[in-house]
Design a protein around this motif. Structure first.
Motif, mmCIF file in Angstrom:
data_model
loop_
_atom_site.group_PDB
_atom_site.id
_atom_site.type_symbol
_atom_site.label_atom_id
_atom_site.label_comp_id
_atom_site.label_asym_id
_atom_site.label_seq_id
_atom_site.Cartn_x
_atom_site.Cartn_y
_atom_site.Cartn_z
ATOM 1 N N LEU A 178 0.835 -1.209 0.000
ATOM 2 C CA LEU A 178 0.000 0.000 0.000
ATOM 3 C C LEU A 178 0.865 1.251 0.000
ATOM 4 O O LEU A 178 0.529 2.250 -0.644
ATOM 5 C CB LEU A 178 -0.924 -0.018 1.220
ATOM 6 N N ASP A 179 2.001 1.197 0.677
ATOM 7 C CA ASP A 179 2.916 2.341 0.668
ATOM 8 C C ASP A 179 3.477 2.596 -0.724
ATOM 9 O O ASP A 179 3.660 3.753 -1.125
ATOM 10 C CB ASP A 179 4.072 2.100 1.647
ATOM 11 N N ASP A 180 3.759 1.526 -1.480
ATOM 12 C CA ASP A 180 4.242 1.677 -2.859
ATOM 13 C C ASP A 180 3.213 2.430 -3.700
ATOM 14 O O ASP A 180 3.557 3.326 -4.480
ATOM 15 C CB ASP A 180 4.506 0.311 -3.496
ATOM 16 N N VAL A 181 1.964 2.039 -3.551
ATOM 17 C CA VAL A 181 0.886 2.648 -4.333
ATOM 18 C C VAL A 181 0.701 4.115 -3.945
ATOM 19 O O VAL A 181 0.599 4.997 -4.799
ATOM 20 C CB VAL A 181 -0.425 1.860 -4.141
ATOM 21 N N ALA A 182 0.680 4.388 -2.648
ATOM 22 C CA ALA A 182 0.516 5.765 -2.185
ATOM 23 C C ALA A 182 1.682 6.638 -2.630
ATOM 24 O O ALA A 182 1.498 7.802 -3.018
ATOM 25 C CB ALA A 182 0.382 5.787 -0.663
ATOM 26 N N SER A 183 2.880 6.081 -2.610
ATOM 27 C CA SER A 183 4.064 6.847 -3.036
ATOM 28 C C SER A 183 3.982 7.203 -4.514
ATOM 29 O O SER A 183 4.378 8.311 -4.916
ATOM 30 C CB SER A 183 5.341 6.045 -2.753
ATOM 31 N N PHE A 184 3.480 6.269 -5.332
ATOM 32 C CA PHE A 184 3.327 6.548 -6.764
ATOM 33 C C PHE A 184 2.361 7.711 -6.961
ATOM 34 O O PHE A 184 2.621 8.631 -7.752
ATOM 35 C CB PHE A 184 2.815 5.302 -7.474
#
Length: 424
Positions: A178-184
């Motif tokens: 989820l952090d990867d997605v939010a960072s994108f």
């Protein structure tokens, strides 16, 4: 309306948040289009993190601070409007066309999701499964579903940002947090990386005021930096041959082509149209109608903003004709075309078809807004929407011949022979 008199009014403004806006007034339009292009596509994804750009095409409809999941689309459609989104290598766009009185609401809906998208574990998991199902339906379980992927493999080396499909790798999505997605989202969705086009019955001052009211308060951060794109390196092997359980064998001839903004893109597009666009095309007449070597022939041009585009000619052989024989016949016709160029009649037909299609696209506020944003992204100038057709109409037969000689040389062709299994 003719190409010499295209004069759509375009007014341009930058909001305090850094978002750029173009208003294209059209007093006679029955509705107004809101068209947002985010300057991020699958080519901006990192190795091991593919599929994120397309994922957000889905996540953006899953709710925000003041709008529940699915309500954005439901509200617009309940007002008689249309709404959708698409993703490409180079951009992600979100758009709706609504009645004039609903413009303020449409902009509020957009601003709410751009500023407070609900990136939750539940939404991510749900849309990840939706994307997987889309991949199964569009690629894995479709005849010829891997053709595009194979074509890209012929023209881009492993790891090249334009090699993978826009839908991305399901393995990458499974491994994403989820952090990867939010960072994108945080990296690529600031206002400074979004272009807004409003097209319809409104004046520039009103459009700018509405845009500032809804988007001007978003954080003013620097536009994200796009990494340099490496030079495309086509595979050394010119011929790829494979067998699949498909209805018919096919052959694809393909070439590296100029970037989308190149000056000879119009001439190359017309060359492909003369060769294989419709039943009056050169290859259809020679190979389908007159010699019965092929059942059908088509051409396509896959434009890329930051690297080589891909031009392709597809042929389906007639019964009893080997794919190799059809491929040789196609290359022979292309060689003759390069030598002599198109006739005046052939070029006139191709130009007339192009002009019809272009003006048809511009006839609606939705089509015009999208064309404005595309010109803005590809050429850095939304005003190119007014001059593009004139550029096409200025192309002469020798321009077409030179473009074909430069980009469609038979010696440079890649061949993809897609053979049908004998299921008897």
């Amino acid at each position: 309306m003719t190409a010499a008199r295209l004069h759509y009014e375009l007014a341009r403004h930058r909001l305090t948040s850094g978002m750029e806006v173009v208003v294209a007034p059209d007093a006679d339009a029955p509705g107004v289009t809101v068209n947002l292009w985010v300057e991020v596509g699958s080519a901006d994804e990192q190795p091991g993190g593919t599929g994120f750009a397309h994922l957000f095409e889905h996540l953006m409809f899953q709710g925000s601070a003041n709008v529940a999941s699915g309500e954005h689309m439901a509200i617009v459609e309940s007002l008689g409007g249309t709404v959708n989104a698409t993703t490409s290598n180079d951009r992600t766009n979100y758009f709706e066309t609504v009645p004039r009185g609903a413009l303020d609401l449409a902009l509020w809906l957009e601003a709410d999701r751009f500023s407070s998208l609900a990136i939750t574990a539940e939404n991510f998991d749900t849309q990840r499964q939706v994307v997987k199902e889309e991949k199964r339906q569009r690629y894995d379980n479709q005849p010829y579903g891997d053709l595009l992927e194979l074509l890209l493999e012929q023209h881009f080396q492993a790891g090249h940002p334009y090699r993978h499909l826009t839908i991305g790798s399901m393995q990458d999505l499974d491994g994403a947090s989820l952090d990867d997605v939010a960072s994108f989202f945080n990296a690529w969705y600031p206002a400074s990386n979004v272009r807004l086009v409003l097209c319809g019955p409104l004046q520039p001052d009103e459009g700018f005021e509405l845009a500032e009211r809804h988007f001007g308060q978003q954080p003013a951060v620097a536009k994200p930096h796009r990494a340099p794109v490496p030079t495309a390196q086509p595979t050394a092997e010119r011929l790829m041959r494979l067998t699949r359980p498909v209805p018919h064998s096919l052959t694809y001839l393909s070439w590296g082509a100029p970037t989308a903004s190149a000056a000879d893109q119009p001439a190359l597009s017309l060359a492909l149209a003369v060769l294989a666009d419709g039943n009056a095309s050169r290859l259809h007449r020679a190979l389908v109608r007159n010699s019965d070597i092929a059942n059908e022939v088509h051409s396509t041009l896959l434009p890329n903003r930051s690297t080589s585009s891909v031009a392709a000619i597809l042929g389906r052989p007639s019964d009893g004709i080997a794919v190799d024989a059809l491929s040789d016949a196609l290359l022979g016709e292309v060689a003759r075309f390069i030598e002599a160029g198109p006739t005046e009649e052939e070029l006139a037909r191709a130009v007339a078809q192009y002009e019809r299609d272009w003006l048809w696209d511009l006839a609606t506020t939705a089509g015009r807004a999208d064309a404005i944003n595309e010109a803005w992204l590809v050429h850095g100038d939304p005003g190119r929407v007014n001059t593009h057709l004139a550029e096409v109409l200025s192309v002469d037969p020798d321009d077409v011949r030179k473009a074909a000689a430069t980009w469609l040389s038979p010696e440079d062709a890649h061949e993809l022979h897609y053979l049908a299994e004998d299921l008897r």
